[in-house]
Structure formats: C-alpha cells, structure tokens
Design a protein around this motif. Sequence first.
Motif, PDB file in Angstrom:
ATOM      1  N   TRP A 128     -56.406  24.463  10.198  1.00  0.00           N
ATOM      2  CA  TRP A 128     -55.792  25.666   9.636  1.00  0.00           C
ATOM      3  C   TRP A 128     -54.803  25.298   8.536  1.00  0.00           C
ATOM      4  CZ3 TRP A 128     -50.463  26.621  10.075  1.00  0.00           C
ATOM      5  CH2 TRP A 128     -50.035  27.811   9.475  1.00  0.00           C
TER       6      TRP A 128
ATOM      7  N   ARG B  75     -55.393  37.247  15.789  1.00  0.00           N
ATOM      8  CA  ARG B  75     -56.274  36.278  16.425  1.00  0.00           C
ATOM      9  C   ARG B  75     -55.696  34.864  16.428  1.00  0.00           C
ATOM     10  NH1 ARG B  75     -60.390  36.620  12.598  1.00  0.00           N
ATOM     11  NH2 ARG B  75     -60.570  38.781  11.943  1.00  0.00           N
ATOM     12  N   LEU B  76     -54.438  34.728  16.046  1.00  0.00           N
ATOM     13  CA  LEU B  76     -53.883  33.392  15.867  1.00  0.00           C
ATOM     14  C   LEU B  76     -52.791  33.044  16.868  1.00  0.00           C
ATOM     15  CD1 LEU B  76     -53.852  33.463  11.984  1.00  0.00           C
ATOM     16  CD2 LEU B  76     -55.216  31.930  13.405  1.00  0.00           C
TER      17      LEU B  76
ATOM     18  N   SER C 110     -59.854  31.778  12.624  1.00  0.00           N
ATOM     19  CA  SER C 110     -59.065  32.600  13.542  1.00  0.00           C
ATOM     20  C   SER C 110     -59.953  33.287  14.571  1.00  0.00           C
ATOM     21  CB  SER C 110     -58.253  33.648  12.764  1.00  0.00           C
ATOM     22  OG  SER C 110     -59.090  34.656  12.224  1.00  0.00           O
TER      23      SER C 110
ATOM     24  N   TRP D  19     -60.852  30.683  17.124  1.00  0.00           N
ATOM     25  CA  TRP D  19     -59.701  30.369  17.968  1.00  0.00           C
ATOM     26  C   TRP D  19     -59.464  31.452  19.015  1.00  0.00           C
ATOM     27  CZ3 TRP D  19     -56.836  26.381  19.295  1.00  0.00           C
ATOM     28  CH2 TRP D  19     -55.635  26.627  19.982  1.00  0.00           C
TER      29      TRP D  19
ATOM     30  N   ILE E  94     -57.175  39.353  11.384  1.00  0.00           N
ATOM     31  CA  ILE E  94     -56.932  37.915  11.394  1.00  0.00           C
ATOM     32  C   ILE E  94     -55.554  37.602  11.961  1.00  0.00           C
ATOM     33  CG2 ILE E  94     -56.087  37.932   8.998  1.00  0.00           C
ATOM     34  CD1 ILE E  94     -57.122  35.110   8.665  1.00  0.00           C
TER      35      ILE E  94
END
Length: 228
Positions: free
Chosen positions: A23, A205-206, A82, A85, A202
Amino acid sequence: MLKFGEKLLPASCLSYLAFRLAWRQTVEAFVYQQRRAVDGGQILSQFDWPHIEKQRPIMAGFLCEVPFLAEVAPQVQLDVLSDFWARHVSLAHYRASLLDEAILYAACESAAILLERDPHAVPLHLKNGPLDVTFPVDEALAAEIRKLYLDLPSEGDYLLIGQFLDVPPEESRKLKKKFGIRTLETEALFDLLGRWTIQPSINDRLAGLLTSQEVTRLRKTLATHMRV
C-alpha cells in the motif's frame, strides 16, 4: 477470510507487513505522478505525505510485479488492494479469484523486493501504523513474506496472460484451454486496465491496515478520482 483452493490465507503480522508495504509503495507512486502532473510541477498540500521523497522516481505501484497489470493506474491499484484487505480480515469466507491470486503475489513480491533492496525504507513505511510491530529486516523476512503465496495453491495464470495479447482470438482460446487458464476470470484483469476511478468505499475497507488519520489523508488525496 480469503480461501485459495482448500487453504485460507491466515491473517497475521506477515500479511499485515506485506500489504502495508505494498500500500505504501503504491501511495508513493500515485503521489509522485500527481506531483509531476499538477500546477506545473508545484507540490500541492493534499499530495504531501510524511516520508515520501519529493523527486525520487519510483515504481508505479505494487501491481507492477504482474507484467500484464503494470499499467493499471495507481489509484485503481489502491482500490483493489483495499478490497482484498477487507475480505482478508473479514470473518466471512470468500473464494479467491484469479485477480486475488495476482494481488497476493504482487503484494508479497513488492514487499519482499523492498526488504531486500531498500531495507532502510521499511521502518518508515511501518511508522505510526495501526500495528506496533518490529521485524528483523533481512532476507529471511523476505522469504517468509513470499511463503504467504507459495504455500497456497495457484497455477500462476496471471503471469501468463500477457503472452496471449498478440495472438489471434481463436488461437488464443485454444492455448488458454491447453494451459487450463480460467478465461472468464481473466476478464477481471482486463477490466482493470481500463479503469480510472475508484469506489468511495475504499476508505471503509482499510481498517487494520491504515490509521484513521491515514484514511482521512488518503480520502483527500484520492478525492478527484472517486466514482460519483
């Protein structure tokens, strides 16, 4: 969690390290490109990230480790990273696709190469992250990162796809059948090459890979590329 064949990719400090480094390198690629493109080369505040050098030419994101996906826009690479992950750390089980195999391979390879070639950058990429982890940065760690994908079943089809681009369609279909390449799943890889915008989700999702402060900064950095 993501299931590759009959095996699950375990959520661990190693997977955190691989995807954190992937990332971070991809954010660097995006920021570097934007700095070159905007306002005659003047650096805009939304593109300022700690520890990212101002003028150093760098790779264009972690997916460069898969030749067919080397031209995928950095912001789109961040989007698919993302998504991977979020499913990786989820309690639900997801069947890994060919694209997932490519993402895992690229993340692990880009992280391992960084560990081998630029070990001094690793602590900077991990600094102030959501996990306080300390690793001995050496070739043994790079090997452990690579084992994340080597221990999972995969034919590596994502590394072969580029060889069929200049082959006539009928011959290409025959070759793909011969090598057992999953034709339908290759479409997702082709689609990435034409994408430019990313999903607003996004930022959701991190969790676990970025801190809330980093997510806020990323939202501002990628704002012009969000899909409406």
